[in-house]
Design an enzyme around this catalytic site. Structure first.
Site, short mmCIF file in Angstrom:
data_model
loop_
_atom_site.label_atom_id
_atom_site.label_comp_id
_atom_site.label_asym_id
_atom_site.label_seq_id
_atom_site.Cartn_x
_atom_site.Cartn_y
_atom_site.Cartn_z
CE1 TYR A 283 92.37 16.06 39.93
CE2 TYR A 283 93.03 15.95 42.09
CZ TYR A 283 92.62 16.25 41.34
OH TYR A 283 91.73 17.54 41.53
CD GLU A 290 94.23 21.73 35.45
OE1 GLU A 290 93.66 22.05 36.53
OE2 GLU A 290 93.75 20.12 35.41
#
Length: 359
Positions: A283, A290
């Site tokens: 995660y 991103e």
């Protein structure tokens, strides 16, 4: 004549004392409890063959006078209820343990384990009581069927992306980094548009997941997919697309089948562990990838003026969308903290409940 004593094994809970007498084919049982002393006498086959066996135990603390027992071909089980619910340091009043007495390790628990067992039992009773008062949902089967099919479709979609990217990586090597978007974008568009349902489901009461963690996750991904990658052709050929898509799909190929099996009340231990553990490294790596994509897109938005905000002539021509993305970067890492905390609580709650069930 020497008194013969059988082997006696004991264990306790906060409410009860358990005694297991190793005496097979016991007959003429005489078990009494007077003045806090248990007296046992019976005919049977023990350590000294077929004989009459007896013993006495004076308990450390007061017990109730009622004694329950059950005799089988192999042994005699005795249960004595304590006067007060408390944990005893030992069984007998005398500090020196009788030679015939030993712990019953088949039933033995320490105090903390016994408290957890008692708490779990109370929770089960409370759950049964609540379920008996709550009216059963007539649409429960329909809801589970819908959730099962949704998770199945998402699992198949992300599995296709994961397998496609993995095969291309093995065949083409690093060259596969540069055309990831053109080979998998359509399926990723489909899966991420479907994921909007995960924001709606908590609002409809179909799942227990919180609304805000789901909204943060779906919104963050869709900004990256539709705004950063989908709007800028210059971003679609960058290696960062590969890493973002690969990290997303790796997490989802374990998350969605876990929810599928939960719909049919099935639990696979390995899959459960992966569901609640694999996100710990993946995660943050996904959010980092991103963030790299956002940073790489800033000069492109400055150059193309795409999504720029028009300004009055006195202030300039327009405000570049890159300023919005810079603010969005801060929100991304705030969302990372919120969702990481949420996922950690889920994992802690899951394995705390599993530990109680095991004990």
């Amino acid at each position: 004549m020497q008194t013969l004593t059988p082997h006696v094994y004991w264990a306790q809970r906060h409410r009860d004392i358990y005694l297991r007498v190793e005496l097979s084919d016991a007959k003429n049982l005489d078990i009494s409890l007077q003045e806090n002393t248990l007296q046992f006498r019976a005919q049977g086959h023990g350590a000294k063959g077929d004989n009459e066996y007896e013993f006495k135990l004076e308990f450390l603390h007061p017990v109730r006078p009622e004694v329950t027992h059950r005799s089988t071909q192999r042994l005699v089980d005795i249960k004595v209820r304590k006067q007060e619910e408390r944990w005893w340091d030992r069984l007998t009043l005398q500090e020196r343990k009788p030679l015939f007495l030993a712990p019953d390790f088949d039933r033995w628990l320490d105090e903390s384990d016994a408290e957890m067992e008692l708490q779990a039992k109370e929770e089960r009773l409370n759950k049964i009581s609540v379920e008996s008062r709550v009216r059963k949902d007539p649409y429960l089967g329909l809801k589970k069927g819908y959730l099962f099919m949704y998770n199945l479709v998402q699992f198949l979609g992300f599995s296709w992306i994961f397998v496609n990217m993995t095969v291309r990586l093995f065949i083409l090597g690093q060259d596969s980094f540069y055309d990831t978007f053109h080979t998998t974008a359509d399926m990723m568009y489909f899966c991420q548009m479907m994921a909007v349902v995960e924001v709606i489901n908590p609002l409809l009461g179909l799942v227990k997941t919180g609304f805000f963690p789901a909204m943060i996750e779906v919104a963050r991904r869709n900004v990256i997919l539709f705004v950063i990658f989908g709007s800028l052709e210059d971003m679609q050929n960058k290696p960062v697309v590969f890493f973002v898509f690969y990290l997303w799909s790796t997490v989802e190929i374990f998350r969605y089948p876990f929810y599928m099996l939960a719909c049919i009340d099935t639990d696979w231990r390995l899959l459960t562990w992966l569901r609640y553990s694999i996100w710990i490294p993946l995660y943050p790596l996904g959010v980092l990838a991103e963030a790299v994509a956002v940073i790489q897109s800033l000069p492109i938005f400055d150059e193309t003026r795409l999504y720029s905000i028009p300004l009055p002539k006195a202030l300039g021509q327009s405000l570049s969308f890159s300023y919005t993305l810079q603010f969005y970067l801060l929100l991304m890492f705030l969302g990372l903290f919120v969702n990481f905390r949420h996922l950690y609580k889920q994992r802690k709650r899951r394995y705390r409940s599993r530990k109680r069930k095991v004990n």
